[in-house]
Every structure is written in C-alpha cells, then in structure tokens.
Design an enzyme around this catalytic site. Structure first.
Site, PDB file in Angstrom:
ATOM      1  N   HIS A 184     -15.811  64.018 106.641  1.00 30.57           N
ATOM      2  CA  HIS A 184     -15.124  65.271 106.351  1.00 30.57           C
ATOM      3  C   HIS A 184     -13.775  65.395 107.061  1.00 30.57           C
ATOM      4  CE1 HIS A 184     -17.237  66.720 110.091  1.00 30.57           C
ATOM      5  NE2 HIS A 184     -16.113  67.370 110.249  1.00 30.57           N
ATOM      6  N   ASP A 200     -21.697  61.295 106.342  1.00 27.90           N
ATOM      7  CA  ASP A 200     -20.544  61.924 106.984  1.00 27.90           C
ATOM      8  C   ASP A 200     -19.846  60.955 107.940  1.00 27.90           C
ATOM      9  OD1 ASP A 200     -18.691  63.944 107.442  1.00 27.90           O
ATOM     10  OD2 ASP A 200     -19.805  64.803 109.108  1.00 27.90           O
ATOM     11  N   SER A 247     -14.783  66.785 115.672  1.00 30.80           N
ATOM     12  CA  SER A 247     -15.521  65.963 114.715  1.00 30.80           C
ATOM     13  C   SER A 247     -14.986  64.538 114.696  1.00 30.80           C
ATOM     14  CB  SER A 247     -15.423  66.560 113.313  1.00 30.80           C
ATOM     15  OG  SER A 247     -16.084  67.796 113.251  1.00 30.80           O
TER      16      SER A 247
END
Length: 445
Positions: A155, A185, A267
């Site tokens: 993402h 992911d 992230s």
C-alpha cells in the site's frame, strides 16, 4: 529465565547426617562453649565477603554457573554472540544504530490527473506533473549486481507513477518496483547500491515472546529516521482487513501485535529486536477514536518467502475464480439503510454496483442467510456460465458465506489449473457448475 545456579548447588536443604559430618570437618565450631579469637573472626568475615563479591559479579555479568545454558527458545546471550552490551539502555541504542543506515523513506509520486481520477494523460511527461501522494518506509535487505533491494508495503507504492527512496544521509534515489502483492501487503524495490554498505540482518520471528522489547524504525508523518519502542503484545494474531479500503473485510492477515507507536509513514519499515535483527515489517495500526498502542507488523518469517518470489517473478501467482461480488449480508444491510432513509456513508457509496439488485432478483430459501452475490462474471466464471445476481454458497461442498471465506479456500486449498465445483442459487433454484481456475492477471478479484 533459567536460574544462574544448578539446582543441587543452590539448594538450602542439607540432610542431618551430612550436617553432622560437615560440622566435624570445620576448624571451628559454633556453640556456647566456643571462644573465637579476633583473628578467626576476621578470617571468616574476609572469606564471606569474597564469596558475596563473586556471587554479585556472577549476577551482574551473567558469567559462570550455567548461565549460558539454552532453554530451547532463546538464543545465547547477546554479549557472547553479537558484541552488544548487556545494559538494556545501551542495547536499544546499539540495536537501532545497527539497522538505521539500512532504513529508507519511500515517496509515492502520482500524476495530478491520476490523483483527481481524471483520464487526460498525454505522451509528454511535462504535461502530467507528479506530486507526492504518500510517504512510507522501507528496509534494505540485500545487495546484488550493484543494486540494493528494499522491502516495503504494497500500500506504500500502490498506484505510484514514480517511486523514490531517501537514504539516511538525505540523498534521494529513484526506485524501481521489482514486484508487489496486495494480498500480503508486500513489495520489493530496487535502487542504485552505490555507497550503500549496510544491509539489515534478518531475524527469526518465531522466537519472539510476549512482553519482549522491540523497536520500530521508519518515516512517520514524513519525519524520517524516527524510532519508537514498545513490547510484543501478541506474537501471533489474526485480523480482518479490507483490501480495497472500502470498509468490507475481505481478507485476513497473520500479524505481530505491538504497542510501539506506528503512525502514517511507518508502514514498510522494520520492526527489530534488541539484537538489531529484523523480525517484522510494520504494516498498520487501529485508528479508531480512543484506541492507542495497538500496532501490527507482518512476521519476517512470513515476509521472506513472498519477497523472494516477488524478486524472481514480480508477483505472487494465485488461482482466479473470475467474479466481482458483494456479500449477501452486506447487500441486505445496504437495502436496510436505503429503506430507513439514513444518510449514505462512505462504505455504502462503495457498493453502488449492487443498486440493481433486490430481494426478488436473488430469491433464496429462508434458511440461506450467507453467500456471495455475483455482480459481474469474467474469465473462468463467465466460461462456466455464472451470471449477474447468482448467489454462490459453496465451493467443492465447502460452505463459503463471504468473499473472505471464498478467498481463504481458493488460496489455501487450490492451485492454478485446478477444477472447482461451484454451488449457487439462481432465481431461487439451487444449481452447480464446474470451472477451471486460472491465474489472476490484475490486482482485483
């Protein structure tokens, strides 16, 4: 933690017979008739002080008396294997310093027209200027053929027209997306390896223990080279996720739960242990009001097999059924919202494709309350005769009540090229068909 002493050595229990024999061997005796000289008292005191000093030294340094014995789940002491200090304050500093040069900030750049959802791109790049659409983190895990390879989240680089990596020194380098996978992911990037000397050491997430200290390094809120620290709240937890960010849970991930701060931009960054080894890739947090200290990282033991496949193939090949769908339960909630005239939410706006559906269109027996409604059939599903408004309830006799359950069955039990029997309702009639699973060719299913 194992004791510093063998049980027999440390035990205070002595048999009566052994005590009598020991007393006969002693040069002096404790008793009402014994008279001690000052010299004897001084000698005994010196001996006792020496013993206490040795024991204290053992406790502090961890040396001797079986302190290096493994308990089966924990590695040898860090001081003996990695050169890191036993001082917990120093270990956090040294562990983070070991990894920080391998941590990069990731910049996702997209065209202005793309961000606005417009389709007016031209052949001239200058007519489609790029702007920063998001930031994240990554960690350099390998070098090969003059290139440095970076692990990050899917993402973080999703929908990017260009990706850049910012090194610890502040230098910005162009990054190429080698491979990416929405389900896990994860993504792998490639940057110029010139001048990059530090590669992160990969650890073993299976050896993590609850309450173990861990460190998250990344680029939260665009503030590069930031460090947060916490403990492992749960070594393994299954959480539902919404792959399309539409509020509908359509997949589950196995993650490490931590209480170290994970904010936007963290992230893709590494989660490390106090040995400076990467044990996870920071992925997400719960952002509900009033929730604090609940972050998640993908275990590194799950990450590396996928990363190697992405490096070799650029993608993860998974079986493809060929339907765009909505869960029956979700559809009925939507109908209830519309009937009650409540204000439409973002989640409801994402399922406008089902507006043409009604209870008459998807007639099913009263005892059927779960299933997956076909909005559009393509590829294998279309070839097998599935149509709009069909309600899928089983795959190979296995009940599937939601898109999540359908994906879990396909990805865990089936391979590309396998046949699958689909049980569904059409106009209230129960029917079956067989189809051959193909490879998914895009990011949606």
């Amino acid at each position: 933690m194992m004791g510093l002493f063998d049980d027999n050595f440390y035990s205070t229990k002595v048999t009566r017979r052994a005590r009598k024999e020991k007393m006969r061997e002693m040069p002096f005796r404790f008793g009402r008739t014994g008279n001690w000289s000052s010299l004897r008292i001084a000698a005994v005191s010196s001996l006792a002080s020496a013993i206490v000093a040795v024991l204290l030294f053992t406790l502090v340094t961890g040396a001797g008396f079986g302190s290096n014995r493994s308990n089966g789940n924990h590695a040898m002491p860090v001081a003996a294997t990695s050169g890191l200090s036993n001082d917990p304050l120093e270990r956090t500093i040294q562990a983070s310093a070991k990894v920080r040069p391998a941590v990069v900030s990731i910049i996702n750049e997209q065209s202005v027209s793309g961000q606005l959802g417009l389709d007016d791109e031209t052949d001239n790049p200058d007519d489609n200027p790029l702007e920063e659409a998001g930031v994240g983190s990554g960690v350099i895990y390998a070098k090969a053929k003059g290139k440095a390879l970076v692990i990050t989240n899917y993402h973080v680089v999703a929908n990017a027209d260009k990706v850049k990596a910012v090194l610890l020194s502040g230098e910005t380098r162009e990054a190429k997306v080698v491979g990416k996978d929405q389900i896990s992911d994860l993504a792998v990037l490639e940057i110029d390896g010139k001048g990059i000397d530090t590669v992160a050491e990969i650890g073993d997430s299976s050896k993590l223990r609850q309450a173990e200290w861990v460190i998250a390094i990344g680029n939260p809120l665009g503030l590069g080279d930031s460090i947060s620290m916490g403990i492992v709240s749960k070594t393994r937890r299954t959480i539902p996720v919404s792959l399309n960010q539409d509020g509908v849970y359509d997949w589950e991930m196995e993650v490490i739960q931590i209480d170290a701060s994970i904010n936007q931009g963290n992230s893709g960054g590494p989660l490390i242990d106090l040995n400076g080894r990467v044990v996870g890739i920071n992925s997400m947090k719960i952002a509900d009001f009033g929730v604090e200290g609940v972050g998640f990282a993908i275990p590194i033991n799950d990450v590396m097999p996928i990363v190697e496949k992405l490096r070799e193939q650029g993608k993860i090949a998974r079986p493809y059924l060929g339907i765009y769908s909505i869960d029956l339960e979700q559809h009925r909630k939507q109908q209830k919202w519309l009937i009650e005239g409540e204000e439409e939410t973002d989640e409801e706006a994402e399922v406008e494709e089902s507006d043409d559906l009604d209870e008459e269109t998807i007639r099913v027996p009263d005892d059927v309350s779960e299933g997956i409604i076909v909005l559009e059939a393509v590829g294998p599903a279309k070839k097998a005769g599935l149509k709009f408004s069909d309600l899928i309830v089983k795959l190979d006799k296995q009940d599937v009540g939601s898109t999540l359950e359908l994906r879990k069955y396909l990805y865990s039990e089936k391979k590309i090229g396998d046949s699958v029997e689909v049980t569904f309702y059409r106009n209230g009639e129960k029917m079956t068909t067989k189809l051959k699973l193909e490879e998914r060719t895009d990011e949606e299913e």
